[in-house]
Design an enzyme around this catalytic site. Structure first.
Site, PDB file in Angstrom:
ATOM      1  N   TRP A 139       0.866  -1.177   0.000  1.00 17.82           N
ATOM      2  CA  TRP A 139       0.000   0.000   0.000  1.00 17.82           C
ATOM      3  C   TRP A 139       0.908   1.235   0.000  1.00 17.82           C
ATOM      4  O   TRP A 139       1.789   1.348   0.876  1.00 17.82           O
ATOM      5  CB  TRP A 139      -0.852  -0.046   1.272  1.00 17.82           C
ATOM      6  CG  TRP A 139      -1.876   1.022   1.382  1.00 17.82           C
ATOM      7  CD1 TRP A 139      -2.712   1.473   0.412  1.00 17.82           C
ATOM      8  CD2 TRP A 139      -2.189   1.766   2.570  1.00 17.82           C
ATOM      9  NE1 TRP A 139      -3.539   2.450   0.918  1.00 17.82           N
ATOM     10  CE2 TRP A 139      -3.238   2.650   2.229  1.00 17.82           C
ATOM     11  CE3 TRP A 139      -1.702   1.767   3.870  1.00 17.82           C
ATOM     12  CZ2 TRP A 139      -3.797   3.530   3.150  1.00 17.82           C
ATOM     13  CZ3 TRP A 139      -2.253   2.641   4.783  1.00 17.82           C
ATOM     14  CH2 TRP A 139      -3.292   3.513   4.428  1.00 17.82           C
ATOM     15  N   ASP A 220      -0.338  -5.253   9.822  1.00 16.49           N
ATOM     16  CA  ASP A 220      -1.435  -4.438   9.310  1.00 16.49           C
ATOM     17  C   ASP A 220      -2.546  -5.391   8.878  1.00 16.49           C
ATOM     18  O   ASP A 220      -2.372  -6.172   7.945  1.00 16.49           O
ATOM     19  CB  ASP A 220      -0.917  -3.621   8.114  1.00 16.49           C
ATOM     20  CG  ASP A 220      -1.988  -2.683   7.552  1.00 16.49           C
ATOM     21  OD1 ASP A 220      -3.076  -2.588   8.158  1.00 16.49           O
ATOM     22  OD2 ASP A 220      -1.730  -2.052   6.508  1.00 16.49           O
ATOM     23  N   LYS A 255     -13.119  -1.712   5.720  1.00 15.94           N
ATOM     24  CA  LYS A 255     -13.603  -2.696   4.752  1.00 15.94           C
ATOM     25  C   LYS A 255     -14.591  -3.667   5.379  1.00 15.94           C
ATOM     26  O   LYS A 255     -15.674  -3.894   4.853  1.00 15.94           O
ATOM     27  CB  LYS A 255     -12.440  -3.498   4.176  1.00 15.94           C
ATOM     28  CG  LYS A 255     -11.359  -2.853   3.321  1.00 15.94           C
ATOM     29  CD  LYS A 255     -11.306  -1.446   3.081  1.00 15.94           C
ATOM     30  CE  LYS A 255     -10.309  -0.968   2.070  1.00 15.94           C
ATOM     31  NZ  LYS A 255      -9.507   0.161   2.466  1.00 15.94           N
TER      32      LYS A 255
HETATM   33  C1  LMR Z   1      -6.662   1.209  -1.140  1.00 19.80           C
HETATM   34  O1  LMR Z   1      -5.526   0.728  -1.089  1.00 19.80           O
HETATM   35  O2  LMR Z   1      -7.248   1.434  -2.205  1.00 19.80           O
HETATM   36  C2  LMR Z   1      -7.387   1.546   0.124  1.00 19.80           C
HETATM   37  O3  LMR Z   1      -6.697   1.088   1.224  1.00 19.80           O
HETATM   38  C3  LMR Z   1      -7.825   2.947   0.200  1.00 19.80           C
HETATM   39  C4  LMR Z   1      -6.752   3.944   0.504  1.00 19.80           C
HETATM   40  O4  LMR Z   1      -6.956   4.759   1.409  1.00 19.80           O
HETATM   41  O5  LMR Z   1      -5.717   3.963  -0.144  1.00 19.80           O
END
Ligand code: LMR
Length: 399
Positions: A139, A220, A255
């Site tokens: 992420w 996480d 989520k």
């Molecule tokens: C994502 O990766 O799309 C989600 O976790 C939303 C975000 O805040 O980035």
């Protein structure tokens, strides 16, 4: 010095450089500004049903109705937030026995993002020399959050695009360079962006490794319940922290409770013993006070209400099961139409990383109004029976 020059030399804002938006937000803006009909949004990680909607979960609506009718005050709670929420969420996160471990103390945070930010702040306070190991595909906010606390981030190999699977041995060899006291940020389940999770056997190897090297796992868990189910998705995390002396677990209600904009999260720390845990948590509270003072109440109160009521809990679990099963079905459907994407059916959660390069991602956007991250990450939950065939037709020539 003339006044106009003085104001130039002392300007706080003038030296600041224009900052590009985060990839996720850039994509969101481009999508919203695209006037074409039939746009396919596979960008930001939001669950959608077959009607392409993100409805409020029924259990959430029922809890909200109850809260509106009964909430008597909007007085402050405290920097650690709603402890009733934490106490009820702990067994979901750790299991009944794990939740009773008095070396584990939690507090509410404004979303999973803030849980990670708070963990980073405590790491920087306790050991500013600690390096944080993060999977290369991750992420995008993970590194930003660690950097915000001035921590050094080291990325490690994780995903093999060719086989669409975790490069486990390569990852573990890279981690040999970790030092005792370094932090390993691991995703508990539904790996963002690859969907490729560790197998139970690989979690066992990670557990032994973390214990042998004296690493601090920062886990996480943003998608619990969307992979195999609530307990299965937490099993690897529980195994690792059971074997670690110190650990963090960051969770999100975005989520699995669909409470995205209400910012529901929590951070637990685990220390060697209960006294150290209490002391460490007092630091978390002070840090939270300086970061956001007190977390927003509403979403956490909704979760507390659901988990405090057997009928609402059953309703929520059933809705979550439906979401998980829908995602699994979409994965199988995609792989059935495009056999080149067979691994997608074995991956978990909202995301998969398609084996296509950036140029093709841009062409899909320009030619077909199909939106995904430039890395090739798609949000599987953005697919539905009407747009899946369109995606497959557009994608086929590129695979
Ligand atoms: C994502 O990766 O799309 C989600 O976790 C939303 C975000 O805040 O980035």
């Amino acid at each position: 010095m003339p006044l106009d020059q003085l104001s130039q030399t002392t300007s706080l804002f003038a030296p600041l450089k224009e900052q590009p938006l985060d990839v996720m937000l850039t994509l969101l803006n481009a999508l919203r500004g695209d006037p074409r009909d039939g746009k396919i949004d596979l960008g930001i990680g939001v669950y959608r049903n077959d009607d392409n909607q993100t409805p409020v979960m029924r259990a959430v609506k029922a809890a909200e109705t109850h809260l509106v009718a009964t909430q008597a005050s909007k007085d402050y709670i405290s920097p650690e937030g709603d402890m009733g929420y934490i106490d009820r969420l702990a067994p979901i996160v750790f299991g009944e026995a794990g939740a009773r471990d008095d070396r584990r103390l939690g507090m509410q945070t404004p979303g999973g993002t803030a849980a990670l930010r708070l963990a980073a702040a405590l790491i920087a306070r306790g050991n500013p020399e600690a390096r944080v190991w993060i999977s290369r595909e991750t992420w995008p906010n993970h590194a930003l959050l660690m950097h915000a606390a001035h921590l050094q981030v080291i990325d490690h190999p994780y995903f093999d695009r060719a086989t669409q699977a975790v490069q486990f041995d390569v990852m573990m060899s890279a981690l040999e360079a970790a030092r005792p006291g370094d932090v390993w940020l691991l995703q508990a389940c539904c790996h963002n962006p690859t969907g490729a999770d560790l197998s139970p056997e690989q979690w066992r190897a990670v557990t032994a490794f973390v214990a042998r090297k004296g690493l601090i796992p920062l886990i996480d868990m943003a998608y619990q319940g969307l992979g195999y189910g609530l307990d299965d998705d937490a099993a690897g995390m529980r195994m690792v922290i059971d074997a670690a002396s110190e650990a963090f677990v960051a969770v999100s209600g975005s989520k699995n409770f669909g409470l995205y904009r209400d910012r529901v999260g929590a951070l637990w720390l685990q220390a060697d013993n209960a006294a150290v845990a209490r002391r460490a948590r007092s630091n978390l509270i002070v840090l939270a006070r300086s970061l956001w003072s007190m977390p927003p109440d509403h979403g956490a109160a909704v979760v507390r209400t659901i988990l405090g009521d057997a009928a609402l809990t059953t309703m929520w679990r059933a809705e979550l099961d439906d979401m998980r099963l829908r995602i699994q079905t979409l994965r199988r459907d995609l792989a059935a139409v495009l056999p080149q994407l067979a691994p997608v059916a074995r991956q978990n959660g909202m995301f998969s990383l398609l084996p296509i390069d950036r140029d093709r991602v841009i062409r899909l956007r320009a030619d077909h109004a199909i939106y995904m991250l430039e890395s090739g990450r798609i949000n599987i939950a953005g697919l539905h029976s009407a747009n899946l065939p369109t995606l497959c037709t557009a994608l086929r020539p590129y695979l």
